[in-house]
Design a protein around this motif. Sequence first.
Motif, PDB file in Angstrom:
ATOM      1  N   CYS A 185      -1.457  15.841  56.506  1.00  0.00           N
ATOM      2  CA  CYS A 185      -2.845  15.992  56.968  1.00  0.00           C
ATOM      3  C   CYS A 185      -2.951  17.027  58.077  1.00  0.00           C
ATOM      4  O   CYS A 185      -1.988  17.316  58.789  1.00  0.00           O
ATOM      5  CB  CYS A 185      -3.400  14.649  57.448  1.00  0.00           C
ATOM      6  SG  CYS A 185      -2.580  13.938  58.868  1.00  0.00           S
ATOM      7  N   THR A 186      -4.147  17.577  58.184  1.00  0.00           N
ATOM      8  CA  THR A 186      -4.507  18.509  59.268  1.00  0.00           C
ATOM      9  C   THR A 186      -5.645  17.873  60.054  1.00  0.00           C
ATOM     10  O   THR A 186      -6.556  17.292  59.444  1.00  0.00           O
ATOM     11  CB  THR A 186      -5.020  19.844  58.659  1.00  0.00           C
ATOM     12  OG1 THR A 186      -4.011  20.368  57.806  1.00  0.00           O
ATOM     13  CG2 THR A 186      -5.372  20.846  59.753  1.00  0.00           C
ATOM     14  N   ARG A 242     -11.425  14.889  60.453  1.00  0.00           N
ATOM     15  CA  ARG A 242     -12.212  15.298  61.628  1.00  0.00           C
ATOM     16  C   ARG A 242     -12.302  14.081  62.567  1.00  0.00           C
ATOM     17  O   ARG A 242     -12.827  13.030  62.183  1.00  0.00           O
ATOM     18  CB  ARG A 242     -13.601  15.765  61.232  1.00  0.00           C
ATOM     19  CG  ARG A 242     -14.450  16.196  62.422  1.00  0.00           C
ATOM     20  CD  ARG A 242     -15.400  17.320  62.091  1.00  0.00           C
ATOM     21  NE  ARG A 242     -16.425  16.919  61.114  1.00  0.00           N
ATOM     22  CZ  ARG A 242     -17.289  17.790  60.590  1.00  0.00           C
ATOM     23  NH1 ARG A 242     -17.207  19.070  60.896  1.00  0.00           N
ATOM     24  NH2 ARG A 242     -18.211  17.384  59.743  1.00  0.00           N
ATOM     25  N   VAL A 297      -7.768  16.735  55.300  1.00  0.00           N
ATOM     26  CA  VAL A 297      -8.284  17.347  56.536  1.00  0.00           C
ATOM     27  C   VAL A 297      -9.130  16.273  57.197  1.00  0.00           C
ATOM     28  O   VAL A 297     -10.065  15.738  56.577  1.00  0.00           O
ATOM     29  CB  VAL A 297      -9.105  18.606  56.225  1.00  0.00           C
ATOM     30  CG1 VAL A 297      -9.765  19.131  57.497  1.00  0.00           C
ATOM     31  CG2 VAL A 297      -8.211  19.677  55.593  1.00  0.00           C
ATOM     32  N   PHE A 314     -11.364  16.504  52.326  1.00  0.00           N
ATOM     33  CA  PHE A 314     -11.951  16.432  53.669  1.00  0.00           C
ATOM     34  C   PHE A 314     -12.406  14.989  53.893  1.00  0.00           C
ATOM     35  O   PHE A 314     -13.359  14.524  53.257  1.00  0.00           O
ATOM     36  CB  PHE A 314     -13.126  17.394  53.799  1.00  0.00           C
ATOM     37  CG  PHE A 314     -13.855  17.315  55.128  1.00  0.00           C
ATOM     38  CD1 PHE A 314     -15.238  17.478  55.189  1.00  0.00           C
ATOM     39  CD2 PHE A 314     -13.177  17.093  56.321  1.00  0.00           C
ATOM     40  CE1 PHE A 314     -15.918  17.422  56.412  1.00  0.00           C
ATOM     41  CE2 PHE A 314     -13.840  17.036  57.545  1.00  0.00           C
ATOM     42  CZ  PHE A 314     -15.216  17.195  57.585  1.00  0.00           C
ATOM     43  N   HIS A 367     -10.263  25.524  54.822  1.00  0.00           N
ATOM     44  CA  HIS A 367      -9.242  24.540  54.414  1.00  0.00           C
ATOM     45  C   HIS A 367      -9.175  24.386  52.905  1.00  0.00           C
ATOM     46  O   HIS A 367      -8.501  23.498  52.390  1.00  0.00           O
ATOM     47  CB  HIS A 367      -9.507  23.198  55.092  1.00  0.00           C
ATOM     48  CG  HIS A 367      -9.308  23.226  56.582  1.00  0.00           C
ATOM     49  ND1 HIS A 367      -8.073  23.102  57.178  1.00  0.00           N
ATOM     50  CD2 HIS A 367     -10.196  23.425  57.591  1.00  0.00           C
ATOM     51  CE1 HIS A 367      -8.218  23.200  58.490  1.00  0.00           C
ATOM     52  NE2 HIS A 367      -9.495  23.400  58.761  1.00  0.00           N
ATOM     53  N   ARG A 392      -7.101  18.711  47.902  1.00  0.00           N
ATOM     54  CA  ARG A 392      -7.303  18.976  49.336  1.00  0.00           C
ATOM     55  C   ARG A 392      -8.618  18.281  49.688  1.00  0.00           C
ATOM     56  O   ARG A 392      -9.697  18.709  49.240  1.00  0.00           O
ATOM     57  CB  ARG A 392      -7.338  20.478  49.588  1.00  0.00           C
ATOM     58  CG  ARG A 392      -6.020  21.160  49.210  1.00  0.00           C
ATOM     59  CD  ARG A 392      -6.052  22.657  49.458  1.00  0.00           C
ATOM     60  NE  ARG A 392      -6.266  22.953  50.867  1.00  0.00           N
ATOM     61  CZ  ARG A 392      -5.296  22.935  51.791  1.00  0.00           C
ATOM     62  NH1 ARG A 392      -4.059  22.626  51.427  1.00  0.00           N
ATOM     63  NH2 ARG A 392      -5.545  23.189  53.061  1.00  0.00           N
TER      64      ARG A 392
END
Length: 244
Positions: free
Chosen positions: A168-169, A154, A152, A132, A189, A130
Amino acid sequence: MRPNLLILGGTTEASALARAVSEQGLRAVFSYAGRVAAPKSQPLPVRVGGFGGVDGLRTYLRDHSITHVIDATHPFAAQMSRNAVAACAAEGVPLVALQRSAWKPGAGDDWHAVADIERAVAALAGARKRVFLALGRLNLPAFTTAPQHHYVLRLVDAPDAPLPLPDCTVVVDRGPFSVAGDLALLRDHEIDLVVCKNSGGAGAEAKLVAARQLGLPVVMIDRPKLPGRLELATVADVLGWVGN
Ligand code: 3Y8
Ligand code: NAP
């Protein structure tokens, strides 16, 4: 001749410079590339959009009688910085870069430094994690060759097209960020690994403090090489340079 500054912006330092220049009543224009929907407002006249390469910037310098250029763009805005060096040399316009220093790992940091985005992707080879990805939008396509991970992302603006990563988130947010906020993001997350650029400065540092507190590894992308130019570290130094 009365100074007429062109500030190449898009960073926290550029905004601080704009405030100081405005307070001193200096003539200046602040320039954005036009990368995000609603760039932060500035206390100076603002222009948005590319200049059209080196020649376009040379024309802009002549047409607007620019006396000094301050490149306060991000350390990864390498093309803009290269164009500024070439255009200012060709037009004989003084140029300085307002540049923050790179972050350095400290006690408790678990950084894996890589030279560029491609090597950051290579560092993600292996079992699903996972991840970022704190890189913004422009660098996402490179990660399609590592689709096994849950990402994840941004982003400053909500995506207006399907994203290139299958799993993906998206978190829509703009910096500067807080340690509390980034700790919550990494925890909520269940992030195993952070990937980011060595941008330096305070606006993007929170995720590194949060990763350290959570004992998370960081893939840290080194800055691109830039051509030689005068680099200053503070707004006061830049104002002094303009005064001289
Ligand atoms: C358009 C203009 C200010 C400037 C604020 C700084 C801090 C907050 C942290 C994370 C990392 C990232 C990204 C980031 C930060 C500051 C600064 C900074 C990183 C705005 C802005 C513009 C952009 C462009 C944008 C990029 C993207 C990069 C998001 C304004 C908000 C990841 C860089 O969607 C896109 O196309 C976004 C593109 C270039 C990198 C990328 O490749 O996607 N910045 N960011 C500028 C223009 O049009 O000329 O609205 O303020 C500015 C800021 N973003 O005055 O307060 O100084 O760096 N920006 C990175 O550092 O890795 C976010 O999420 O942890
Ligand atoms: P880049 O790849 O170096 O530049 C690509 C092209 O975008 C340039 O050749 C120029 O177009 C245009 N451009 C870039 N910055 C500009 C500016 N301030 N004013 C006018 N035109 C500009 O740039 P980037 O990495 O996409 O960065 C774009 C903007 O986002 C910059 O303001 C930068 O400071 C900011 N930013 C970038 C990052 C990042 O991670 N790259 C992070 C935070 C903020 P022409 O050739 O047509 O002139």
